[in-house]
Design a protein around this motif. Structure first.
Motif, PDB file in Angstrom:
ATOM      1  N   ARG A 261     -37.689 -53.656  38.081  1.00  0.00           N
ATOM      2  CA  ARG A 261     -37.860 -52.245  38.752  1.00  0.00           C
ATOM      3  C   ARG A 261     -37.095 -52.320  39.777  1.00  0.00           C
ATOM      4  O   ARG A 261     -37.551 -52.775  40.840  1.00  0.00           O
ATOM      5  N   ALA A 262     -35.807 -51.711  39.433  1.00  0.00           N
ATOM      6  CA  ALA A 262     -34.941 -51.940  40.760  1.00  0.00           C
ATOM      7  C   ALA A 262     -35.389 -51.223  42.083  1.00  0.00           C
ATOM      8  O   ALA A 262     -35.043 -51.538  42.936  1.00  0.00           O
ATOM      9  N   GLY A 263     -36.302 -50.002  41.957  1.00  0.00           N
ATOM     10  CA  GLY A 263     -36.626 -49.568  43.037  1.00  0.00           C
ATOM     11  C   GLY A 263     -37.541 -50.271  43.715  1.00  0.00           C
ATOM     12  O   GLY A 263     -37.723 -49.978  45.117  1.00  0.00           O
ATOM     13  N   LEU A 264     -38.060 -51.320  43.430  1.00  0.00           N
ATOM     14  CA  LEU A 264     -38.818 -52.404  44.171  1.00  0.00           C
ATOM     15  C   LEU A 264     -38.216 -53.374  44.895  1.00  0.00           C
ATOM     16  O   LEU A 264     -38.767 -54.094  45.735  1.00  0.00           O
ATOM     17  N   ILE A 265     -36.841 -53.606  44.425  1.00  0.00           N
ATOM     18  CA  ILE A 265     -36.214 -54.841  44.900  1.00  0.00           C
ATOM     19  C   ILE A 265     -35.115 -54.265  46.080  1.00  0.00           C
ATOM     20  O   ILE A 265     -34.034 -53.685  45.674  1.00  0.00           O
ATOM     21  N   ALA A 266     -35.466 -54.773  47.188  1.00  0.00           N
ATOM     22  CA  ALA A 266     -34.913 -54.173  48.429  1.00  0.00           C
ATOM     23  C   ALA A 266     -33.286 -54.936  48.591  1.00  0.00           C
ATOM     24  O   ALA A 266     -32.317 -54.301  49.000  1.00  0.00           O
ATOM     25  N   ASP A 267     -33.300 -56.135  48.191  1.00  0.00           N
ATOM     26  CA  ASP A 267     -32.060 -56.901  48.419  1.00  0.00           C
ATOM     27  C   ASP A 267     -31.643 -57.446  46.752  1.00  0.00           C
ATOM     28  O   ASP A 267     -32.220 -58.340  46.260  1.00  0.00           O
ATOM     29  N   ALA A 268     -30.789 -56.617  46.127  1.00  0.00           N
ATOM     30  CA  ALA A 268     -30.360 -57.046  44.525  1.00  0.00           C
ATOM     31  C   ALA A 268     -29.816 -58.350  44.641  1.00  0.00           C
ATOM     32  O   ALA A 268     -30.257 -59.073  43.574  1.00  0.00           O
ATOM     33  N   ASP A 269     -28.968 -58.669  45.587  1.00  0.00           N
ATOM     34  CA  ASP A 269     -28.121 -59.985  45.267  1.00  0.00           C
ATOM     35  C   ASP A 269     -29.335 -61.180  45.666  1.00  0.00           C
ATOM     36  O   ASP A 269     -29.217 -62.033  45.026  1.00  0.00           O
ATOM     37  N   ALA A 270     -30.112 -61.079  46.431  1.00  0.00           N
ATOM     38  CA  ALA A 270     -31.127 -61.875  46.904  1.00  0.00           C
ATOM     39  C   ALA A 270     -32.207 -62.121  45.445  1.00  0.00           C
ATOM     40  O   ALA A 270     -32.502 -63.230  45.091  1.00  0.00           O
ATOM     41  N   TYR A 271     -32.476 -61.010  45.001  1.00  0.00           N
ATOM     42  CA  TYR A 271     -33.383 -61.336  43.907  1.00  0.00           C
ATOM     43  C   TYR A 271     -32.625 -61.842  42.734  1.00  0.00           C
ATOM     44  O   TYR A 271     -32.975 -62.895  42.010  1.00  0.00           O
ATOM     45  N   ARG A 272     -31.354 -61.633  42.367  1.00  0.00           N
ATOM     46  CA  ARG A 272     -30.587 -62.202  41.313  1.00  0.00           C
ATOM     47  C   ARG A 272     -30.450 -63.612  41.605  1.00  0.00           C
ATOM     48  O   ARG A 272     -30.506 -64.495  40.725  1.00  0.00           O
ATOM     49  N   ALA A 273     -30.156 -64.100  42.740  1.00  0.00           N
ATOM     50  CA  ALA A 273     -30.177 -65.526  42.918  1.00  0.00           C
ATOM     51  C   ALA A 273     -31.369 -66.246  42.940  1.00  0.00           C
ATOM     52  O   ALA A 273     -31.639 -67.266  42.371  1.00  0.00           O
ATOM     53  N   ARG A 274     -32.471 -65.507  43.134  1.00  0.00           N
ATOM     54  CA  ARG A 274     -33.548 -66.086  43.014  1.00  0.00           C
ATOM     55  C   ARG A 274     -33.939 -66.081  41.388  1.00  0.00           C
ATOM     56  O   ARG A 274     -34.775 -67.121  41.126  1.00  0.00           O
ATOM     57  N   PHE A 275     -33.575 -64.927  40.622  1.00  0.00           N
ATOM     58  CA  PHE A 275     -33.972 -65.343  39.233  1.00  0.00           C
ATOM     59  C   PHE A 275     -32.909 -66.667  38.934  1.00  0.00           C
ATOM     60  O   PHE A 275     -33.587 -67.406  38.018  1.00  0.00           O
ATOM     61  N   ARG A 276     -31.817 -66.671  39.122  1.00  0.00           N
ATOM     62  CA  ARG A 276     -31.219 -67.962  38.590  1.00  0.00           C
ATOM     63  C   ARG A 276     -31.883 -69.306  39.187  1.00  0.00           C
ATOM     64  O   ARG A 276     -32.095 -70.170  38.167  1.00  0.00           O
ATOM     65  N   SER A 277     -32.632 -69.274  40.226  1.00  0.00           N
ATOM     66  CA  SER A 277     -33.149 -70.575  40.609  1.00  0.00           C
ATOM     67  C   SER A 277     -34.591 -70.679  39.869  1.00  0.00           C
ATOM     68  O   SER A 277     -35.000 -71.679  39.731  1.00  0.00           O
ATOM     69  N   TRP A 278     -34.963 -69.828  39.063  1.00  0.00           N
ATOM     70  CA  TRP A 278     -36.064 -69.716  38.289  1.00  0.00           C
ATOM     71  C   TRP A 278     -35.916 -70.576  37.062  1.00  0.00           C
ATOM     72  O   TRP A 278     -36.714 -71.198  36.201  1.00  0.00           O
ATOM     73  N   LEU A 279     -34.705 -70.435  36.548  1.00  0.00           N
ATOM     74  CA  LEU A 279     -34.441 -70.615  35.045  1.00  0.00           C
ATOM     75  C   LEU A 279     -34.550 -72.234  34.715  1.00  0.00           C
ATOM     76  O   LEU A 279     -35.056 -72.456  33.609  1.00  0.00           O
ATOM     77  N   PRO A 280     -34.298 -73.026  35.568  1.00  0.00           N
ATOM     78  CA  PRO A 280     -34.578 -74.494  35.314  1.00  0.00           C
ATOM     79  C   PRO A 280     -35.932 -74.911  35.124  1.00  0.00           C
ATOM     80  O   PRO A 280     -36.479 -75.773  34.196  1.00  0.00           O
ATOM     81  N   SER A 281     -37.020 -73.685  35.387  1.00  0.00           N
ATOM     82  CA  SER A 281     -38.426 -74.026  35.184  1.00  0.00           C
ATOM     83  C   SER A 281     -38.799 -72.958  34.003  1.00  0.00           C
ATOM     84  O   SER A 281     -40.086 -73.071  33.820  1.00  0.00           O
ATOM     85  N   VAL A 282     -37.981 -72.362  33.372  1.00  0.00           N
ATOM     86  CA  VAL A 282     -38.129 -71.292  32.140  1.00  0.00           C
ATOM     87  C   VAL A 282     -38.062 -72.175  31.047  1.00  0.00           C
ATOM     88  O   VAL A 282     -37.079 -72.739  30.624  1.00  0.00           O
ATOM     89  N   SER A 283     -38.965 -71.846  29.913  1.00  0.00           N
ATOM     90  CA  SER A 283     -38.808 -72.091  28.569  1.00  0.00           C
ATOM     91  C   SER A 283     -38.237 -71.234  27.553  1.00  0.00           C
ATOM     92  O   SER A 283     -37.424 -71.399  26.737  1.00  0.00           O
ATOM     93  N   LEU A 284     -38.756 -69.890  27.825  1.00  0.00           N
ATOM     94  CA  LEU A 284     -38.441 -68.675  27.177  1.00  0.00           C
ATOM     95  C   LEU A 284     -37.969 -67.659  28.051  1.00  0.00           C
ATOM     96  O   LEU A 284     -39.131 -67.280  28.747  1.00  0.00           O
ATOM     97  N   LEU A 285     -36.951 -67.170  28.104  1.00  0.00           N
ATOM     98  CA  LEU A 285     -36.504 -65.949  28.830  1.00  0.00           C
ATOM     99  C   LEU A 285     -36.410 -64.762  27.837  1.00  0.00           C
ATOM    100  O   LEU A 285     -35.648 -64.870  26.849  1.00  0.00           O
ATOM    101  N   LYS A 286     -37.228 -63.866  27.962  1.00  0.00           N
ATOM    102  CA  LYS A 286     -37.214 -62.706  27.436  1.00  0.00           C
ATOM    103  C   LYS A 286     -36.767 -61.378  28.299  1.00  0.00           C
ATOM    104  O   LYS A 286     -37.506 -61.384  29.271  1.00  0.00           O
ATOM    105  N   LEU A 287     -35.846 -60.688  27.788  1.00  0.00           N
ATOM    106  CA  LEU A 287     -35.511 -59.438  28.850  1.00  0.00           C
ATOM    107  C   LEU A 287     -34.796 -58.538  27.813  1.00  0.00           C
ATOM    108  O   LEU A 287     -34.205 -58.630  26.744  1.00  0.00           O
ATOM    109  N   SER A 288     -34.765 -57.096  28.661  1.00  0.00           N
ATOM    110  CA  SER A 288     -34.232 -56.030  27.739  1.00  0.00           C
ATOM    111  C   SER A 288     -32.497 -56.087  28.038  1.00  0.00           C
ATOM    112  O   SER A 288     -32.117 -57.010  29.079  1.00  0.00           O
TER     113      SER A 288
END
Length: 306
Positions: A158-185
């Motif tokens: 929900r891009a309208g809620l994300i104040a700093d897109a680059d920071a969120y993208r970096a945070r997303f990448r940091s989650w991936l080692p803890s994710v078993s199944l990634l589902k996205l559009s």
């Protein structure tokens, strides 16, 4: 037990065209919809969130209970319920604006423990954006993964809620080692940048990308790729369709005793194609009716595409 962690909110859905169309409240929130869909499909499910004590909050909990979802992990607060104002396009697609300041769900605190018998935990949407709750959900994700619990992530951007897109993208990448199944559009994937192969290299056992009526594709660590077409349906709106896919994938993996990295790896072509077709069919039923109304298991046994 599959635990769904994240927000429950109220969608205000327009009942006509134009900015001043009457708005009807509907129960929603990506994680809430996922929990309801899992309950309707028959998976033992619990909801882990923070919900207001206001009338909207009571209605949200009532729906969960009616669907058989365990609400014991739900925290309560006196703050108001988050509101999401939906705008439905000519093709049935939905966009949202949010009213989130001082609302109950964003004040979620990490629980001491997950419910007994938890086999999987699902995360996503606004709850991983809005602080301070986002950090609590993130900590729960990392902790569950470290303990060997199957973790699913649907970022549901929900891009309208994300104040700093680059920071969120970096945070997303940091989650991936803890994710078993990634589902996205496909839209989420384009916004986030990167590719399924890059994300798989960071941790997930599988990545599933949805493309609306064009179907779904699963990518796995061994380099395999499996695609099924979407089910033909007269679309009323797409609200809750992605959440239904998320639930159908988790339910199907549970039914196959595949809620583990090893189980995902062992599915093979036949298993993946069957699972993806099931998810596509479930999403099509949701799209065939107004609002986030995922199907019951019995409906999928008799439903036919148009």
């Amino acid at each position: 037990m599959i635990v769904v962690a994240g927000e429950a909110l109220i969608d205000l859905v327009p009942q006509g065209a134009g900015a001043l169309a009457a708005l009807t409240p509907a129960l929603g929130g990506g994680p809430f919809n996922t929990a309801v869909a899992l309950g309707r499909l028959g998976s033992p499910t619990a909801f882990c969130s923070r919900v207001s004590r206001d009338a909207f909050g009571e209605a949200l909990l009532k729906r969960l209970k009616e669907t058989g979802v365990d609400v014991a992990p739900v925290q309560r607060g006196d703050e108001p319920t988050t509101l999401a104002v939906a705008t439905v396009g000519a093709d049935g697609s939905a966009a949202y604006s949010f009213y989130v300041e001082g609302t109950a769900d964003r004040l979620f605190g990490k629980p001491v423990a997950l419910p007994a018998g938890t086999r999987a935990v699902s995360f996503g949407t606004c709850s991983l954006v809005l602080e301070p709750g986002a950090s609590a959900y993130e900590a729960l994700m990392r902790e569950a993964s470290a303990r060997g619990v199957f973790t699913a992530l649907d970022p549901n951007i929900r891009a309208g809620l994300i104040a700093d897109a680059d920071a969120y993208r970096a945070r997303f990448r940091s989650w991936l080692p803890s994710v078993s199944l990634l589902k996205l559009s496909a839209e989420d994937a384009e916004w986030l940048g990167g590719s399924p192969r890059e994300w798989l290299a960071a941790g997930p056992a599988a990545v599933v990308v949805t493309r609306g009526g064009d179907g779904l594709t699963a990518y796995t660590r061994d380099g395999a790729e499996f695609t099924v077409p979407g089910e033909r349906v007269e679309v009323v709106d797409t609200i809750g369709a992605g959440d239904t896919v998320n639930a159908a994938l988790l339910h199907g993996l549970s039914e196959r005793d595949a809620l583990s990295d090893e189980g995902v790896a062992a599915l093979g072509a036949e298993g993946w194609e069957s699972l993806l077709r099931f998810a596509a069919r479930a999403a099509a039923v949701t799209c065939s009716r107004a609002g986030a109304e995922p199907p019951y298991a019995r409906e999928l046994e008799t439903w036919r595409s148009v």
